[in-house]
Design an enzyme around this catalytic site. Structure first.
Site, mmCIF file in Angstrom:
data_model
loop_
_atom_site.group_PDB
_atom_site.id
_atom_site.type_symbol
_atom_site.label_atom_id
_atom_site.label_comp_id
_atom_site.label_asym_id
_atom_site.label_seq_id
_atom_site.Cartn_x
_atom_site.Cartn_y
_atom_site.Cartn_z
ATOM 1 N N HIS A 270 0.846 -1.196 0.000
ATOM 2 C CA HIS A 270 0.000 0.000 0.000
ATOM 3 C C HIS A 270 0.878 1.242 0.000
ATOM 4 O O HIS A 270 2.107 1.148 0.097
ATOM 5 C CB HIS A 270 -0.991 0.001 1.175
ATOM 6 N N ASP B 227 5.807 4.597 5.251
ATOM 7 C CA ASP B 227 6.648 3.565 5.865
ATOM 8 C C ASP B 227 6.622 2.266 5.077
ATOM 9 O O ASP B 227 7.259 1.284 5.475
ATOM 10 C CB ASP B 227 6.249 3.327 7.318
#
Length: 248
Positions: A64, A68
């Site tokens: 996604h 991070d």
């Protein structure tokens, strides 16, 4: 043929709990080129600390589009320019991945996205439950429950005759049962121990569904300090930075 290995270049969360690098796994071996599964902002540092060569990475798979999990790409591409990389780079992720990566490049290094690269960069959009061949791997994405401005996926990765599934970030969804069915390794988020938070998974919820998982091996990652403080209370393997698993 060399064995398949899965190295956790980063096993941490967005805020560096436990001083860990952000999410990144290096899948390699079996005579094939290396594949990264997610590449958080700190991943280039982690890769070099592990003695890896960023220019050897030909394929990056994204669950996604949160920083991070994908924000290491501008640094990987910039490093390729400086090192005069020639090997092509393919980036596979949710719909909108190319626009999001190029926007990140512009925010971090204005003008970088418009510079002609010394090496080809290809973007591939992954669609829910539609298998795609990316280099030496076959990837099947499964939509999960995590708001990221684009679809978020668990990824089932077939590589070198082995299957590795990664949950990405998500609250519990039955898609995880299907995505990890029969997998050699299921790497799963366990952000909190028992605290319920939207869009994330806690250990007690995962444990309640564990009997439904048919994976051969379960490894927990993306843990907050809440989880890191209670390792003895968790009946599962815990990832750590630079941990390498040999998948038999």
């Amino acid at each position: 043929m060399s064995p398949v290995r899965l190295q956790f270049l980063g096993s941490g969360d967005a805020v560096g709990s436990g001083g860990r690098f952000q999410t990144c796994r290096h899948l390699h071996g079996a005579g094939n080129g290396g594949v990264l599964i997610d590449i958080g902002a700190s991943s280039l540092v982690a890769m070099k600390r592990a003695g890896g060569d960023p220019s050897s990475i030909g394929w990056v798979l994204l669950t996604h589009l949160h920083g991070d999990h994908f924000a290491g790409l501008p640094f990987l591409i910039l490093e390729g320019q400086f090192s005069r990389r020639t090997q092509p780079l393919a980036i596979a992720g949710p719909p909108g991945v190319e626009a999001r990566v190029k926007a990140a490049m512009e925010v971090l290094f204005p003008g970088l996205s418009g510079i002609a690269q010394r090496f080809p960069v290809e973007f591939v959009e992954l669609l829910d439950r539609q298998a795609a061949t990316i280099g030496p791997a076959t990837i099947t994405p499964f939509a999960v429950v995590h708001a990221s401005g684009a679809p978020s996926y668990a990824l089932r990765v077939e590589y070198g005759g082995k299957v590795v599934t990664y949950s990405g970030d998500t609250e519990w969804t039955d898609a995880l049962v299907e995505a990890s069915a029969g997998a050699d390794v299921f790497v799963c988020e366990a952000y909190f121990f028992d605290k319920k938070v939207r869009h994330h998974l806690d250990w007690t919820t995962l444990a309640a569904h564990r009997a439904r998982l048919s994976c051969r091996r379960l490894v927990l990652t993306h843990m907050s300090q809440d989880m890191l403080d209670r390792p003895a209370a968790v009946d599962a393997e815990l990832a750590a930075d630079l941990l390498t698993l040999t998948i038999q």
